[in-house]
Write a protein that holds these residues in place. Structure first.
Motif, PDB file in Angstrom:
ATOM      1  N   ARG A  52       0.826  -1.216   0.000  1.00 17.18           N
ATOM      2  CA  ARG A  52       0.000   0.000   0.000  1.00 17.18           C
ATOM      3  C   ARG A  52       0.853   1.255   0.000  1.00 17.18           C
ATOM      4  N   HIS A  53       1.881   1.272   0.829  1.00 13.57           N
ATOM      5  CA  HIS A  53       2.652   2.502   1.047  1.00 13.57           C
ATOM      6  C   HIS A  53       3.873   2.622   0.149  1.00 13.57           C
ATOM      7  N   ARG A  54       4.359   1.518  -0.384  1.00 14.61           N
ATOM      8  CA  ARG A  54       5.457   1.487  -1.357  1.00 14.61           C
ATOM      9  C   ARG A  54       6.701   2.252  -0.860  1.00 14.61           C
ATOM     10  N   PRO A  55       7.198   1.882   0.299  1.00 14.04           N
ATOM     11  CA  PRO A  55       8.371   2.583   0.850  1.00 14.04           C
ATOM     12  C   PRO A  55       9.678   2.087   0.249  1.00 14.04           C
ATOM     13  N   GLU A  56      10.660   2.945   0.315  1.00 14.19           N
ATOM     14  CA  GLU A  56      12.034   2.530   0.001  1.00 14.19           C
ATOM     15  C   GLU A  56      12.764   2.072   1.257  1.00 14.19           C
ATOM     16  N   LEU A  57      12.397   2.661   2.396  1.00 14.54           N
ATOM     17  CA  LEU A  57      12.978   2.312   3.691  1.00 14.54           C
ATOM     18  C   LEU A  57      11.876   1.772   4.589  1.00 14.54           C
ATOM     19  N   VAL A  58      12.116   0.607   5.174  1.00 14.87           N
ATOM     20  CA  VAL A  58      11.210   0.041   6.168  1.00 14.87           C
ATOM     21  C   VAL A  58      11.937   0.044   7.512  1.00 14.87           C
ATOM     22  N   ILE A  59      11.235   0.429   8.556  1.00 14.72           N
ATOM     23  CA  ILE A  59      11.810   0.535   9.902  1.00 14.72           C
ATOM     24  C   ILE A  59      11.053  -0.405  10.827  1.00 14.72           C
ATOM     25  N   LEU A  86      -3.524  -4.932  -4.665  1.00 13.16           N
ATOM     26  CA  LEU A  86      -2.223  -4.536  -4.125  1.00 13.16           C
ATOM     27  C   LEU A  86      -1.127  -5.196  -4.961  1.00 13.16           C
ATOM     28  N   GLU A  87      -0.646  -4.473  -5.927  1.00 11.96           N
ATOM     29  CA  GLU A  87       0.387  -5.007  -6.813  1.00 11.96           C
ATOM     30  C   GLU A  87       1.709  -5.170  -6.060  1.00 11.96           C
ATOM     31  N   PRO A  88       2.533  -6.130  -6.467  1.00 10.22           N
ATOM     32  CA  PRO A  88       3.821  -6.325  -5.786  1.00 10.22           C
ATOM     33  C   PRO A  88       4.661  -5.046  -5.771  1.00 10.22           C
ATOM     34  N   TRP A  89       5.372  -4.863  -4.660  1.00 14.52           N
ATOM     35  CA  TRP A  89       6.290  -3.737  -4.523  1.00 14.52           C
ATOM     36  C   TRP A  89       7.658  -4.280  -4.150  1.00 14.52           C
ATOM     37  N   ASN A  90       8.571  -4.181  -5.095  1.00 15.36           N
ATOM     38  CA  ASN A  90       9.926  -4.682  -4.890  1.00 15.36           C
ATOM     39  C   ASN A  90      10.903  -3.539  -4.689  1.00 15.36           C
ATOM     40  N   GLY A  91      10.374  -2.402  -4.201  1.00 12.25           N
ATOM     41  CA  GLY A  91      11.197  -1.207  -4.092  1.00 12.25           C
ATOM     42  C   GLY A  91      11.801  -0.964  -2.726  1.00 12.25           C
ATOM     43  N   VAL A  92      11.601  -1.893  -1.770  1.00 13.97           N
ATOM     44  CA  VAL A  92      12.248  -1.724  -0.465  1.00 13.97           C
ATOM     45  C   VAL A  92      13.752  -1.925  -0.636  1.00 13.97           C
ATOM     46  N   ARG A  93      14.511  -0.906  -0.281  1.00 10.32           N
ATOM     47  CA  ARG A  93      15.965  -0.968  -0.458  1.00 10.32           C
ATOM     48  C   ARG A  93      16.696  -1.292   0.833  1.00 10.32           C
ATOM     49  N   TRP A  94      16.063  -0.975   1.969  1.00 15.26           N
ATOM     50  CA  TRP A  94      16.690  -1.249   3.265  1.00 15.26           C
ATOM     51  C   TRP A  94      15.592  -1.535   4.283  1.00 15.26           C
ATOM     52  N   VAL A  95      15.935  -2.373   5.273  1.00 10.33           N
ATOM     53  CA  VAL A  95      15.150  -2.493   6.495  1.00 10.33           C
ATOM     54  C   VAL A  95      16.060  -2.062   7.641  1.00 10.33           C
ATOM     55  N   ALA A  96      15.612  -1.083   8.410  1.00  8.54           N
ATOM     56  CA  ALA A  96      16.400  -0.536   9.515  1.00  8.54           C
ATOM     57  C   ALA A  96      15.776  -0.983  10.837  1.00  8.54           C
TER      58      ALA A  96
END
Length: 247
Positions: free
Chosen positions: A113-120, A166-176
């Motif tokens: 849903r949110h399509r983040p680049e950074l997940v915390i 909810l289409e796939p989102w492969n844009g997460v670049r990091w998990v912090a």
């Protein structure tokens, strides 16, 4: 040569626009990393919060039927202090969150849903630095978030999410991971620390049940102590530390 025992922390990446923070309970982010969130939103970045529970089992003197709504209100007010307007709750049961496909799917859906680049997220290990035992909710949500960052990009895992639009989102670049005993990166907390303290203070009902210390004193001492400790490995500046997992 042997590596230094406490190597200096590196700056967090800055080439991103959207972040999603996923934790178990109201107040988890305020104890963990809201000073960094304040710095990021000041810079024009978008940060959204997703909480697995409403923290309804968190105050001994308030029954869950009343506590959930109370803690939700405190969390929304707390998030607003650091520039976060989007706060979502997954409605898993507080205290008995279970790691598994259901939790992974719910978090993967939020990431799509949110399509983040950074997940915390928060410390997913069994202990806090080998000193204090972690709670099952923190372990389950932290671990599921690390896994869901990959699940979100694979259309064949939880295909029902695609059916829901909810289409796939492969844009997460990091998990912090905040609160890690093995951090690798940090954010200078100087500009965000006062708002982090104010943000934690929005959880006043929870704090008053937790300690006899004045809430203002408790919040300031706790957060400045954590920031000062992290800053010893970040050029002496108060800091929020993260263990960063690139993807």
């Amino acid at each position: 040569m042997t590596e230094p025992t406490n190597p200096q922390l590196r700056p967090m990446p800055e080439d991103w626009r959207r972040a999603l923070a996923v934790v178990a309970h109201p107040d988890d982010l305020e104890y963990g990393c809201s000073a960094a969130v304040a710095v990021w939103t000041d810079a024009g970045r978008e940060v959204a919060y997703v909480l697995a529970t409403r923290g309804e089992a968190g105050i001994d003197t308030v029954p869950p039927s009343a506590c959930g709504a109370l803690r939700e209100r405190e969390q929304r007010a707390s998030a607003a202090v650091v520039g976060v307007s989007t706060v979502e709750f997954l409605d898993h049961a507080d205290g008995v969150v279970t790691y598994g496909p259901d939790l992974r799917r719910d978090i993967a859906a939020a990431i799509r849903r949110h399509r983040p680049e950074l997940v915390i997220t928060l410390n997913h290990r069994d202990t806090w630095g080998g000193v204090a035992w972690n709670t099952p909710d923190h372990v389950a949500v932290g671990r599921a978030t690390l896994d869901a960052a990959g699940d979100a990009g694979n259309r064949w895992i939880f295909p029902e999410l695609t059916d829901q639009g909810l289409e796939p989102w492969n844009g997460v670049r990091w998990v912090a991971v905040a609160g890690s005993s093995t951090p690798t990166h940090a954010v200078d907390a100087t500009a965000g620390l006062d708002r982090a303290i104010a943000s934690l203070l929005e959880h006043r009902t929870y704090i008053e049940a937790l300690t006899d210390e004045a809430p203002e004193t408790y919040a300031r001492n706790f957060l400045t102590g954590v920031a000062r400790s992290a800053g010893e490995r970040y050029g002496g500046r108060p800091a929020v530390a993260f263990e960063l997992f690139p993807r």
